[in-house]
Structures are given as structure tokens and as C-alpha cells.
Write a protein that holds these residues in place. Sequence first.
Motif, PDB file in Angstrom:
ATOM      1  N   PHE A   1       0.828  -1.205   0.000  1.00 23.01           N
ATOM      2  CA  PHE A   1       0.000   0.000   0.000  1.00 23.01           C
ATOM      3  C   PHE A   1       0.863   1.255   0.000  1.00 23.01           C
ATOM      4  N   VAL A   2       1.917   1.269   0.792  1.00 20.17           N
ATOM      5  CA  VAL A   2       2.789   2.444   0.875  1.00 20.17           C
ATOM      6  C   VAL A   2       3.452   2.719  -0.465  1.00 20.17           C
ATOM      7  N   LEU A   3       3.797   1.678  -1.202  1.00 18.54           N
ATOM      8  CA  LEU A   3       4.424   1.856  -2.517  1.00 18.54           C
ATOM      9  C   LEU A   3       3.418   2.235  -3.602  1.00 18.54           C
ATOM     10  N   GLY A   4       2.133   2.257  -3.266  1.00 18.43           N
ATOM     11  CA  GLY A   4       1.126   2.663  -4.244  1.00 18.43           C
ATOM     12  C   GLY A   4       0.762   1.593  -5.239  1.00 18.43           C
ATOM     13  N   ARG A   5       0.806   0.326  -4.829  1.00 16.75           N
ATOM     14  CA  ARG A   5       0.552  -0.773  -5.766  1.00 16.75           C
ATOM     15  C   ARG A   5      -0.867  -1.318  -5.689  1.00 16.75           C
ATOM     16  N   ASP A   6      -1.686  -0.770  -4.812  1.00 20.16           N
ATOM     17  CA  ASP A   6      -3.076  -1.207  -4.746  1.00 20.16           C
ATOM     18  C   ASP A   6      -3.844  -0.469  -5.833  1.00 20.16           C
ATOM     19  N   GLU A   7      -4.072  -1.132  -6.952  1.00 20.55           N
ATOM     20  CA  GLU A   7      -4.699  -0.483  -8.092  1.00 20.55           C
ATOM     21  C   GLU A   7      -6.175  -0.191  -7.867  1.00 20.55           C
ATOM     22  N   ASP A   8      -6.804  -0.833  -6.909  1.00 24.75           N
ATOM     23  CA  ASP A   8      -8.225  -0.605  -6.640  1.00 24.75           C
ATOM     24  C   ASP A   8      -8.461   0.500  -5.611  1.00 24.75           C
ATOM     25  N   PHE A   9      -7.417   1.118  -5.127  1.00 20.99           N
ATOM     26  CA  PHE A   9      -7.542   2.150  -4.093  1.00 20.99           C
ATOM     27  C   PHE A   9      -7.255   3.520  -4.691  1.00 20.99           C
ATOM     28  N   ASP A  10      -8.056   4.503  -4.319  1.00 21.75           N
ATOM     29  CA  ASP A  10      -7.872   5.880  -4.768  1.00 21.75           C
ATOM     30  C   ASP A  10      -6.949   6.588  -3.772  1.00 21.75           C
TER      31      ASP A  10
END
Length: 280
Positions: A210-219
Motif C-alpha cells: 500500500f505504501v508503494l502505491g501498488r493497490d490499483e483498486d484504491f484511490d
Amino acid sequence: MAESRDATTSVSPMPPQPLPSPPRSSSSPSPTSTYVKPQPRPPKSPAHSAQIRVQNRRREYLERNPKYFDSLEHELADPLLYDALVRRFQSSEEREKEGRTKGYSRVLEVDLIRGEAKLAQLTSASTSESQSQSQDAPSSATAPWLPRSATTDADAFIREYASGTDGLGDDGNGNPSTSGASSGVKGLPRKPESKEEGRERWDDFLRRRFVLGRDEDFDYRGVDENDDLDVMERREQEDAWFDDEDPDWASDSAGDQANQASNEKQREKKLEGETGIQDF
């Protein structure tokens, strides 16, 4: 005699001169170079500072929203890792309850991805073994729609959480990694010894992802642009402010002045009435 004395003194040998020392190179370290005062780190670039601020906001968001880790959608991030860290410790009742929550279609989707990922893992292991014996063996490409295994991720922290090692290829003590040894497949994560350890490693994997920004379904915009999440930055600023302050007594200056004036007034007050001196 004078001429012979002059001749003798003129041919007397010169005292030996010390050999000139070779010039010291500027690149060669001085004996006291190891004791030089450490230099401060160079200032961070604006882009680096902005990146750190965004990642700290994401960490603070997870601290305030721990239910993020309970979402069953995260299993699709790495079905094999979820199966090795969490699912293997679930009872039949827990799996049935989780299946009802997911729904029939999602259960089929996860099972399909897990089976394809496991097959790709076995194929990759056999291909690497054959390539070690023959350099001309063709390499098999993994299906692009499959999630990338966390044990081979480019981020060392994700490899550490997934494999149960230090992320550098050993177990943290300098010993070769035994990841996948119990399953016989190279690249599979080391099985946790308890349910708590497995859940902790899975949560650490999700947090880093999540910290690296890899959750593609999260805004991420609602988090990255929220100044209220700069808790760590404000704490560091407060610590720096207290470090710069000089120690002093925690007293009220106005109160001190009032007490001093009262003491002086009492000293100036004359004694009245009985003085305690006998006149006889």
C-alpha cells in the motif's frame, strides 16, 4: 700552514642530509581521517521529500484504518502467498464462512488464479533447473495476467515479508535461504510456524504494498493530498524545536517578581507591640 689548513677544510666531507620524504597524495587518507567529525547528510531533494511525505501519510492512514487489512480482495494480490501465510491455518468453518462472504464467482476466480500461479511456479522451477544443465533450453514466459510472486519482487522488504528471510537471499544469519524447501518448489515462501506469524507477515506485505502505491483498486488522492495525516512530520518538527531550546526553570517570571516584592516588604515592616525585651 695556512694554505694547507684551508685546503683541508675545503675538502672536508659534508654532513649526511636526510632523504626527502615523498609528497603525500591528496587522495591518501590521513592517520586521523577516521576520527574526523562526521558530516551531516546532504539535504533531500524536493522530489524525495515529497515522496517521503506521501508515504508517511499512507502509513498514518493505515494506522487509523486497520480494517483495510481485513478486506478479502487483497488475496488476489498474491494467492499463493495468502494460501501459505493465512489460508493454511484456517479451519473448515472459517473457510466456509470466507467463501460465503466472497461469493461463488469470486471463489472460482481465486481458485483459478491460485492454480495457474502454482503451475507457473512449478514450470519456472523446472525451467531454471533445466537451464542450469543446458544453456540452450528455451525459457517459458509467465502469463501476463497472473500476479507477480512477492518472493521475487524488486523491493527487498516485500521479499522479506513474503519469504520469511531478510530479503537478500538468506535467513538473516548469513545462512542460505530455505524458502520453499518444505514444499519442494524453489521460490515458494517459508511456511510460518504459527497463525500469528503468518498473519503478521501478510499484514506487513499488504502495508508495504500500500505504501508503494501498488493497490490499483484504491484511490490514493484522498490520502496523498490530506495534510491532516502529517503526524510524523509535525512530531519531527516539535522534536527539532525542543532540541533547539535552551533548558530553563519552568517558573512564572511575573510570579517570581511578586514573591520578591512581598519578601522585601516584609523585611521593611517594623515590629510593633511586645518586643520581648524586659525593662527591669
